[in-house]
Design a protein around this motif. Structure first.
Motif, PDB file in Angstrom:
ATOM      1  N   TYR A  52       6.651  -6.097  -5.768  1.00  0.00           N
ATOM      2  CA  TYR A  52       8.420  -6.199  -5.203  1.00  0.00           C
ATOM      3  C   TYR A  52       8.823  -5.615  -3.882  1.00  0.00           C
ATOM      4  O   TYR A  52       8.968  -5.908  -3.661  1.00  0.00           O
ATOM      5  N   SER A  53       8.003  -4.437  -3.750  1.00  0.00           N
ATOM      6  CA  SER A  53       7.620  -3.819  -2.334  1.00  0.00           C
ATOM      7  C   SER A  53       7.666  -5.322  -1.165  1.00  0.00           C
ATOM      8  O   SER A  53       7.690  -4.802  -0.095  1.00  0.00           O
ATOM      9  N   GLY A  54       6.458  -5.913  -1.504  1.00  0.00           N
ATOM     10  CA  GLY A  54       5.963  -6.526  -0.853  1.00  0.00           C
ATOM     11  C   GLY A  54       7.069  -8.095  -0.664  1.00  0.00           C
ATOM     12  O   GLY A  54       6.985  -7.845   0.578  1.00  0.00           O
ATOM     13  N   LEU A  55       8.157  -7.993  -1.328  1.00  0.00           N
ATOM     14  CA  LEU A  55       8.750  -9.182  -1.520  1.00  0.00           C
ATOM     15  C   LEU A  55       9.712  -8.798  -0.570  1.00  0.00           C
ATOM     16  O   LEU A  55       9.898 -10.349   0.000  1.00  0.00           O
ATOM     17  N   THR A  56      10.631  -8.215  -0.892  1.00  0.00           N
ATOM     18  CA  THR A  56      10.981  -7.731   0.421  1.00  0.00           C
ATOM     19  C   THR A  56      10.452  -7.540   1.485  1.00  0.00           C
ATOM     20  O   THR A  56      11.206  -7.854   2.882  1.00  0.00           O
ATOM     21  N   ALA A  57       9.332  -6.616   2.007  1.00  0.00           N
ATOM     22  CA  ALA A  57       8.203  -6.646   3.259  1.00  0.00           C
ATOM     23  C   ALA A  57       8.576  -8.505   3.802  1.00  0.00           C
ATOM     24  O   ALA A  57       8.765  -9.007   5.395  1.00  0.00           O
ATOM     25  N   THR A  58       8.106  -9.522   2.685  1.00  0.00           N
ATOM     26  CA  THR A  58       7.874 -11.353   3.203  1.00  0.00           C
ATOM     27  C   THR A  58       9.248 -11.031   3.698  1.00  0.00           C
ATOM     28  O   THR A  58       9.110 -12.353   4.733  1.00  0.00           O
ATOM     29  N   VAL A  59      10.345 -11.480   3.003  1.00  0.00           N
ATOM     30  CA  VAL A  59      11.987 -12.042   3.548  1.00  0.00           C
ATOM     31  C   VAL A  59      12.098 -11.046   5.495  1.00  0.00           C
ATOM     32  O   VAL A  59      12.793 -11.520   5.675  1.00  0.00           O
ATOM     33  N   GLU A  60      12.009  -9.857   4.294  1.00  0.00           N
ATOM     34  CA  GLU A  60      12.060  -9.075   6.053  1.00  0.00           C
ATOM     35  C   GLU A  60      11.631  -9.669   7.605  1.00  0.00           C
ATOM     36  O   GLU A  60      11.639  -9.767   8.605  1.00  0.00           O
ATOM     37  N   TYR A  61       9.431 -10.591   7.314  1.00  0.00           N
ATOM     38  CA  TYR A  61       9.062 -11.143   8.357  1.00  0.00           C
ATOM     39  C   TYR A  61       9.712 -12.307   8.169  1.00  0.00           C
ATOM     40  O   TYR A  61       9.882 -12.558   9.652  1.00  0.00           O
ATOM     41  N   LEU A  62      10.451 -13.080   7.356  1.00  0.00           N
ATOM     42  CA  LEU A  62      11.042 -13.714   7.568  1.00  0.00           C
ATOM     43  C   LEU A  62      12.657 -13.913   8.658  1.00  0.00           C
ATOM     44  O   LEU A  62      12.730 -14.625   9.310  1.00  0.00           O
ATOM     45  N   ALA A  81       0.571  -0.767  -0.019  1.00  0.00           N
ATOM     46  CA  ALA A  81       0.250   0.089   0.558  1.00  0.00           C
ATOM     47  C   ALA A  81       0.770   1.425  -0.145  1.00  0.00           C
ATOM     48  O   ALA A  81       0.389   2.206  -0.534  1.00  0.00           O
ATOM     49  N   ARG A  82       2.163   1.710   0.683  1.00  0.00           N
ATOM     50  CA  ARG A  82       3.616   2.344   0.640  1.00  0.00           C
ATOM     51  C   ARG A  82       3.807   2.649  -0.543  1.00  0.00           C
ATOM     52  O   ARG A  82       3.464   3.736  -0.738  1.00  0.00           O
ATOM     53  N   CYS A  83       3.698   1.815  -1.579  1.00  0.00           N
ATOM     54  CA  CYS A  83       4.437   2.049  -2.678  1.00  0.00           C
ATOM     55  C   CYS A  83       3.386   2.913  -3.662  1.00  0.00           C
ATOM     56  O   CYS A  83       3.547   3.017  -4.374  1.00  0.00           O
ATOM     57  N   LEU A  84       2.132   1.915  -3.433  1.00  0.00           N
ATOM     58  CA  LEU A  84       1.116   2.500  -4.051  1.00  0.00           C
ATOM     59  C   LEU A  84       0.825   3.802  -4.231  1.00  0.00           C
ATOM     60  O   LEU A  84      -0.013   5.071  -4.941  1.00  0.00           O
ATOM     61  N   LEU A  85       0.972   3.887  -3.046  1.00  0.00           N
ATOM     62  CA  LEU A  85      -0.041   5.570  -1.626  1.00  0.00           C
ATOM     63  C   LEU A  85       1.591   6.739  -2.213  1.00  0.00           C
ATOM     64  O   LEU A  85       1.721   8.093  -2.656  1.00  0.00           O
ATOM     65  N   GLU A  86       2.909   6.782  -1.984  1.00  0.00           N
ATOM     66  CA  GLU A  86       3.725   6.786  -1.947  1.00  0.00           C
ATOM     67  C   GLU A  86       4.928   7.768  -2.920  1.00  0.00           C
ATOM     68  O   GLU A  86       5.475   8.543  -3.308  1.00  0.00           O
ATOM     69  N   THR A  87       5.325   6.430  -4.257  1.00  0.00           N
ATOM     70  CA  THR A  87       6.708   5.644  -5.120  1.00  0.00           C
ATOM     71  C   THR A  87       5.937   4.850  -6.011  1.00  0.00           C
ATOM     72  O   THR A  87       6.168   4.582  -6.731  1.00  0.00           O
ATOM     73  N   ASN A  88       4.175   5.531  -6.705  1.00  0.00           N
ATOM     74  CA  ASN A  88       3.792   5.378  -8.037  1.00  0.00           C
ATOM     75  C   ASN A  88       4.336   5.948  -9.054  1.00  0.00           C
ATOM     76  O   ASN A  88       3.889   6.849  -9.772  1.00  0.00           O
ATOM     77  N   THR A 105       9.695   9.989  -7.570  1.00  0.00           N
ATOM     78  CA  THR A 105       9.172   8.407  -7.080  1.00  0.00           C
ATOM     79  C   THR A 105       9.435   7.707  -8.136  1.00  0.00           C
ATOM     80  O   THR A 105       9.014   6.446  -7.801  1.00  0.00           O
ATOM     81  N   SER A 106       9.671   8.041  -9.710  1.00  0.00           N
ATOM     82  CA  SER A 106      10.023   7.217  -9.839  1.00  0.00           C
ATOM     83  C   SER A 106      11.821   5.909  -9.708  1.00  0.00           C
ATOM     84  O   SER A 106      11.878   5.330  -9.520  1.00  0.00           O
ATOM     85  N   VAL A 107      12.755   7.677  -8.643  1.00  0.00           N
ATOM     86  CA  VAL A 107      14.110   7.084  -8.434  1.00  0.00           C
ATOM     87  C   VAL A 107      13.681   6.030  -7.170  1.00  0.00           C
ATOM     88  O   VAL A 107      14.517   5.163  -6.781  1.00  0.00           O
ATOM     89  N   ALA A 108      12.440   6.259  -6.425  1.00  0.00           N
ATOM     90  CA  ALA A 108      12.105   5.708  -5.509  1.00  0.00           C
ATOM     91  C   ALA A 108      11.981   4.351  -6.062  1.00  0.00           C
ATOM     92  O   ALA A 108      11.793   3.297  -5.221  1.00  0.00           O
ATOM     93  N   ALA A 109      11.088   4.307  -7.291  1.00  0.00           N
ATOM     94  CA  ALA A 109      10.596   3.068  -7.371  1.00  0.00           C
ATOM     95  C   ALA A 109      11.726   1.721  -8.131  1.00  0.00           C
ATOM     96  O   ALA A 109      11.567   0.815  -7.550  1.00  0.00           O
ATOM     97  N   GLY A 110      12.671   2.873  -8.039  1.00  0.00           N
ATOM     98  CA  GLY A 110      13.703   1.811  -9.178  1.00  0.00           C
ATOM     99  C   GLY A 110      14.433   1.099  -7.580  1.00  0.00           C
ATOM    100  O   GLY A 110      15.070  -0.152  -7.662  1.00  0.00           O
ATOM    101  N   ALA A 111      14.377   2.104  -6.479  1.00  0.00           N
ATOM    102  CA  ALA A 111      14.848   1.075  -5.517  1.00  0.00           C
ATOM    103  C   ALA A 111      14.432   0.400  -4.815  1.00  0.00           C
ATOM    104  O   ALA A 111      14.873  -0.598  -4.231  1.00  0.00           O
ATOM    105  N   ILE A 112      13.651   0.295  -4.321  1.00  0.00           N
ATOM    106  CA  ILE A 112      11.801  -0.835  -4.249  1.00  0.00           C
ATOM    107  C   ILE A 112      12.526  -2.352  -5.153  1.00  0.00           C
ATOM    108  O   ILE A 112      12.510  -2.493  -4.722  1.00  0.00           O
ATOM    109  N   VAL A 113      12.757  -1.699  -6.736  1.00  0.00           N
ATOM    110  CA  VAL A 113      12.665  -3.081  -7.439  1.00  0.00           C
ATOM    111  C   VAL A 113      14.086  -3.555  -6.727  1.00  0.00           C
ATOM    112  O   VAL A 113      14.115  -4.940  -6.708  1.00  0.00           O
TER     113      VAL A 113
END
Length: 417
Positions: free
Chosen positions: A273-283, A47-54, A63-71
């Motif tokens: 991709y943002s959710g993927l990072t958060a998933t690995v962080e959960y583990l 949600a944060r990615c869609l609302l803040e770095t879309n 926002t494009s630079v931030a999206a690249g960092a998320i990927v």
């Protein structure tokens, strides 16, 4: 971590879906082999990615630079999960099956008429159909390896008998999505390597339950799906960089020839991709509950060491309960031992009640399970089970409890009479 100290209460608090109810009935999620629930942190990251770095990639604005960092973060997270030497070895796409079809098409360039492709009777069709397709297109011969009905896995001796100087690709799985058995992938891949062939491992059903180490496995490719290990709907494939470099990509002309972009057509699902990072962080967080410190990969290892023991206890409770019912036949190992021989996915049939009817009866009391062949066509065929009925599949994850297993067993008692 001892089973008694597994932080099940803290784990369950991380997953909002686990507290949902339908009327007076709590939801019992035992449909996990088809897709797990997600921690709140994963949904929040998306949600944060869609609302803040879309934004799309490649721009000079914020926002494009931030999206690249998320990927980029997503690639690094996936690399930490499987033990990749570099993020350049990671491909991300809509699903494991879609990525496998993509890579099979590229791998097909090296297939000549009369070459051999090996598939197994144990796999999900996502790791069979792509290889059957390229065999048909390229005039290759398909060789099948059966699974052993006593060990419920692909034995190295059976694979060795199938390999030849003409073998080019061997597709096999890490754990069965129907029987739950775990293959000795390192031993199998050693044989493939010695035969001069390429190994493609489907780890979709293993990755939610065990620590993946591609270097130790010795495979050439390994595929998994984030939505099976508490994340968003993306597929991941790790491949040896030297192999990926020389494979022919199918892409639009302006797309670069660099890894991994050359295999990933179109704009990526950046929020996932943002959710993927958060998933690995959960583990990794789960690993810290066992006192683990250090880098993210070390904490992920600790997480699985803890959850394997807990899940083995869940599987033991489930299998013991199933075996008490007349007419029930478990399709797989009935001794979970320490959780190293099978994942907690348990399938069974009943000699009088259809699998679909059992699943419907459990659904009426909010116990969520699957029925059918579950895309493991060759498994049900090998077991002589009717494809249109299949099995009942109950699959635990580390967020399930012994009480939920007992609820499912009590519901099953009512379903079969």
């Amino acid at each position: 971590m001892q089973v008694e100290s597994f932080p099940i209460a803290a784990v369950r608090r991380a997953f909002p879906a686990l507290s949902l109810r339908d009327g007076d009935a709590a939801r019992v999620y035992l449909d996990n082999p088809a897709g797990t629930q997600v921690p709140a942190s994963v949904a929040d990251a998306i949600a944060r990615c869609l609302l803040e770095t879309n934004a799309n990639l490649g721009g000079y604005f914020t926002t494009s630079v931030a999206a690249g960092a998320i990927v980029a973060d997503g690639y690094r997270a996936a690399a930490d999960l499987v033990g990749a030497a570099s993020e350049r070895e990671i491909l991300v796409g809509p699903s494991m099956t879609a990525l496998t079809f993509t890579l099979s098409r590229s791998l097909a360039h090296a297939i000549e008429p009369g070459d051999e492709i090996v598939v197994t009777k144990m796999d999900h069709d996502g790791n069979i159909a792509p290889w059957l397709a390229i065999a048909q297109e390229r005039g290759a011969i398909v060789r099948w390896v059966p699974f052993d009905r006593s060990t419920w896995r692909i034995e190295p001796a059976a694979l060795a008998q199938t390999l030849s100087s003409k073998t080019r690709i061997v597709a096999l799985n890490h754990a069965s999505n129907l029987t739950g058995s775990i293959n000795d992938v390192a031993a199998l891949c050693k044989l493939v390597r010695e035969a001069g062939a390429i190994s493609y491992v489907d780890s979709v059903q293993y990755a939610p339950h065990g620590f993946v180490d591609v270097a130790a496995l010795g495979c050439d490719f390994l595929a998994c799906s984030a939505y099976k290990f508490f994340g968003p709907h993306v597929g991941i494939v790790w491949g040896r960089e030297e192999l990926l470099q020389r494979l022919h990509p199918y892409k639009v002309r302006p797309q670069v020839d660099e890894l991994p972009a050359k295999f990933e057509t179109g704009t990526p699902q950046i929020e996932l991709y943002s959710g993927l990072t958060a998933t690995v962080e959960y583990l990794a967080w789960l690993g810290t509950q066992n006192g683990a410190a250090g880098d993210r990969r070390s904490r992920i290892r600790a997480a699985f060491e803890a959850s394997i023991a807990w899940e083995a206890r869940l599987a033991r409770r489930l299998i013991d309960g199933l075996q008490r019912y007349d007419g029930v036949a478990v399709c797989g190992l009935t001794d979970p031992s320490d959780g190293r021989s099978r994942v907690p996915t348990v399938s069974f049939t009943h000699d009088r009640v259809a699998s679909a009817e059992i699943a419907k009866a459990l659904a009426r009391v909010n116990v969520f399970v699957w029925s059918g062949h579950n895309f493991a066509l060759e498994v049900v065929r090998s077991l002589g089970i009717a494809e249109d009925d299949g099995v009942v599949r109950i699959g635990a994850a580390h967020y399930n409890t012994l009480e939920e297993i007992d609820t499912a067993l009590e519901a099953l008692k009512g379903a079969i009479g």
